[in-house]
Design a protein around this motif. Structure first.
Motif, PDB file in Angstrom:
ATOM      1  N   GLU A  73       0.835  -1.211   0.000  1.00 46.47           N
ATOM      2  CA  GLU A  73       0.000   0.000   0.000  1.00 46.47           C
ATOM      3  C   GLU A  73       0.868   1.259   0.000  1.00 46.47           C
ATOM      4  O   GLU A  73       0.571   2.229  -0.714  1.00 46.47           O
ATOM      5  N   ASP A  74       1.938   1.254   0.794  1.00 50.79           N
ATOM      6  CA  ASP A  74       2.851   2.404   0.816  1.00 50.79           C
ATOM      7  C   ASP A  74       3.532   2.581  -0.531  1.00 50.79           C
ATOM      8  O   ASP A  74       3.728   3.708  -1.008  1.00 50.79           O
ATOM      9  N   ALA A  75       3.898   1.463  -1.160  1.00 46.23           N
ATOM     10  CA  ALA A  75       4.538   1.532  -2.477  1.00 46.23           C
ATOM     11  C   ALA A  75       3.604   2.162  -3.499  1.00 46.23           C
ATOM     12  O   ALA A  75       3.996   3.067  -4.246  1.00 46.23           O
ATOM     13  N   GLY A 124       2.864  -0.779 -12.879  1.00 42.23           N
ATOM     14  CA  GLY A 124       2.427  -1.974 -13.601  1.00 42.23           C
ATOM     15  C   GLY A 124       2.939  -3.245 -12.953  1.00 42.23           C
ATOM     16  O   GLY A 124       2.217  -4.237 -12.824  1.00 42.23           O
ATOM     17  N   ASN A 125       4.206  -3.234 -12.534  1.00 47.08           N
ATOM     18  CA  ASN A 125       4.765  -4.399 -11.826  1.00 47.08           C
ATOM     19  C   ASN A 125       3.975  -4.716 -10.569  1.00 47.08           C
ATOM     20  O   ASN A 125       3.710  -5.879 -10.241  1.00 47.08           O
ATOM     21  N   LEU A 126       3.600  -3.653  -9.851  1.00 48.61           N
ATOM     22  CA  LEU A 126       2.845  -3.833  -8.614  1.00 48.61           C
ATOM     23  C   LEU A 126       1.487  -4.469  -8.916  1.00 48.61           C
ATOM     24  O   LEU A 126       1.057  -5.410  -8.231  1.00 48.61           O
ATOM     25  N   ASP A 143      -4.810  -6.752 -16.246  1.00 50.81           N
ATOM     26  CA  ASP A 143      -5.321  -5.721 -17.158  1.00 50.81           C
ATOM     27  C   ASP A 143      -4.779  -4.342 -16.795  1.00 50.81           C
ATOM     28  O   ASP A 143      -4.369  -3.560 -17.671  1.00 50.81           O
ATOM     29  N   GLU A 144      -4.781  -4.036 -15.479  1.00 52.65           N
ATOM     30  CA  GLU A 144      -4.223  -2.750 -15.027  1.00 52.65           C
ATOM     31  C   GLU A 144      -2.720  -2.681 -15.328  1.00 52.65           C
ATOM     32  O   GLU A 144      -2.202  -1.623 -15.735  1.00 52.65           O
ATOM     33  N   ALA A 145      -2.032  -3.810 -15.142  1.00 56.09           N
ATOM     34  CA  ALA A 145      -0.594  -3.856 -15.413  1.00 56.09           C
ATOM     35  C   ALA A 145      -0.316  -3.592 -16.888  1.00 56.09           C
ATOM     36  O   ALA A 145       0.563  -2.792 -17.236  1.00 56.09           O
ATOM     37  N   ARG A 146      -1.075  -4.273 -17.762  1.00 51.75           N
ATOM     38  CA  ARG A 146      -0.851  -4.109 -19.209  1.00 51.75           C
ATOM     39  C   ARG A 146      -1.066  -2.666 -19.635  1.00 51.75           C
ATOM     40  O   ARG A 146      -0.308  -2.129 -20.454  1.00 51.75           O
ATOM     41  N   LYS A 147      -2.077  -2.008 -19.098  1.00 52.65           N
ATOM     42  CA  LYS A 147      -2.330  -0.602 -19.463  1.00 52.65           C
ATOM     43  C   LYS A 147      -1.158   0.292 -19.048  1.00 52.65           C
ATOM     44  O   LYS A 147      -0.719   1.165 -19.811  1.00 52.65           O
TER      45      LYS A 147
END
Length: 407
Positions: A210-212, A240-242, A250-254
């Protein structure tokens, strides 16, 4: 003075507009050299590297015409950083040597310290970590004597990056906090955004998710405010890694695609290759093996052309795991072997532990459980030595593999 404020606090485009107004005036060679330096820095922040190069080269001619040796040295130093970023190491080394000679001639300790920092980045990319650390520390000594707080903060951030790559998390966090305090003190919003991203990466390694994410989102906000495109893209990659680690493909790919768009527009080879590596990893994890293989091979071609051995090692590690998933175990072993030889030669324990985890997964897929257990035992020993707890992503992954290969 106004241009200096825009360079540090943004918006960058406003600084360029002010410079355009200055260029309509009848400026002396000395003034043209100084304005060219500022314009080049702002263009570099925006990612327009080809125009920044032309601006620096023209400004160097103005500096020579006015015998402004101090400014000439700084311009050659900026040109060296730019050429290094573009992967033109021979041109970068030539500009670096000219800048270093001029700085020493005129006694510009602060600029000499920064130049050592840029050389340290190059050495780190080549995997020569001890030499890189020596450059950063020597540069910091010069900067502390010169009283240049802004540049000292920049070089501290580079030393923090190196310690992070060596899994010295507490030391890296302390250095980052020192650098962040300096940049907040001098009002440098550009570097504040950069450091928040770096702290986000560190916190993700420590498992403080969460902090990251909060640090990444703060960094994105600042980078978009000041128009710092390269750090915006870097932050998108790490966010994206996170998302990928948390099971949100899907969020990472965007995030990865948005970052790739920024770097393709700026024609930056190394960052594009890094993002292709991340996209390949995502496609490998989600079963798109052919697409992943194509992206890994494209990234490998870029890194081999640039001579960046640390990144070549990372691609070989990812290719090894992908080929293991595809059942091509013999070829997978060859990729792991190439990566492992390099990582052992430079003493990079965190990256070696990650590689061994991937190799152990491939051996598990090949049903070679004895080899997988042996590989895992070494990875766990390294994780224990560098105090990588199970609250970190890699720590959790190692524990999961331990359960999978248990006799």
């Amino acid at each position: 003075a106004a241009i200096r404020i825009y360079t540090r606090r943004g918006p960058v485009i406003a600084g360029l507009s002010l410079i355009d107004r200055l260029l309509t005036l009848d400026l002396s060679h000395s003034e043209c050299a100084r304005v060219g330096l500022s314009r080049g820095v702002l263009l570099k922040i925006l990612g327009n590297l080809s125009l920044a190069r032309s601006v620096y080269e023209e400004a160097i001619q103005h500096a020579k015409a006015s015998d402004e040796r101090r400014i000439e040295g700084i311009l050659f130093g900026q040109l060296a950083i730019l050429e290094r970023r573009c992967g033109h190491d021979n041109k970068a080394n030539e500009a670096h040597q000219i800048a270093l000679s001029i700085h020493r001639e005129v006694g510009n300790r602060g600029a000499e310290g920064l130049l050592l920092g840029s050389k340290g980045i190059w050495l780190q990319d080549l995997g020569r970590l001890d030499e890189a650390q020596a450059c950063f520390k020597e540069g910091l000594t010069l900067l502390s004597r010169s009283g240049n707080r802004l540049s000292e903060g920049n070089l501290l951030a580079l030393l923090g990056n190196l310690q992070l790559s060596r899994a010295r998390f507490d030391e890296a966090q302390q250095i980052y906090q020192q650098a962040l305090a300096i940049h907040q003190e001098v009002g440098n919003r550009v570097e504040e955004g950069h450091l928040l991203c770096n702290l986000g990466i560190l916190l993700a390694h420590k498992g403080q998710i969460e902090d990251a994410q909060r640090h990444f989102e703060l960094s994105l906000s600042i980078n978009r405010e000041v128009g710092y495109r390269s750090t915006e893209a870097k932050t998108l990659v790490n966010l994206g890694n996170l998302h990928q680690d948390q099971g949100r493909p899907d969020e990472a790919r965007k995030c990865f695609q948005d970052a790739l768009t920024v770097h393709k527009e700026d024609q930056e080879r190394k960052p594009c290759a890094v993002i292709l590596l991340h996209l390949g990893s995502l496609n490998s994890d989600t079963g798109n093996f052919d697409e992943a293989r194509e992206q890994f091979n494209e990234a490998l071609t870029h890194f081999e052309a640039l001579g960046h051995h640390a990144h070549i090692s990372s691609v070989n590690s990812y290719l090894g795991l992908l080929l293991g998933r595809m059942g091509e175990f013999e070829e997978a072993h060859q990729h792991f072997k190439r990566a492992e030889e390099f990582l052992r030669s430079i003493n990079a324990p965190l990256h070696l532990a990650e590689l061994l985890y991937n190799r152990g997964r491939a051996e598990h897929l090949a049903k070679d459980l004895d080899s997988a257990r042996e590989t895992l035992a070494e990875a766990l020993e390294i994780a224990d030595r560098i105090q990588l707890g199970t609250d970190s992503e890699l720590g959790r992954n190692l524990e999961s593999l331990k359960a999978d290969v248990k006799p």
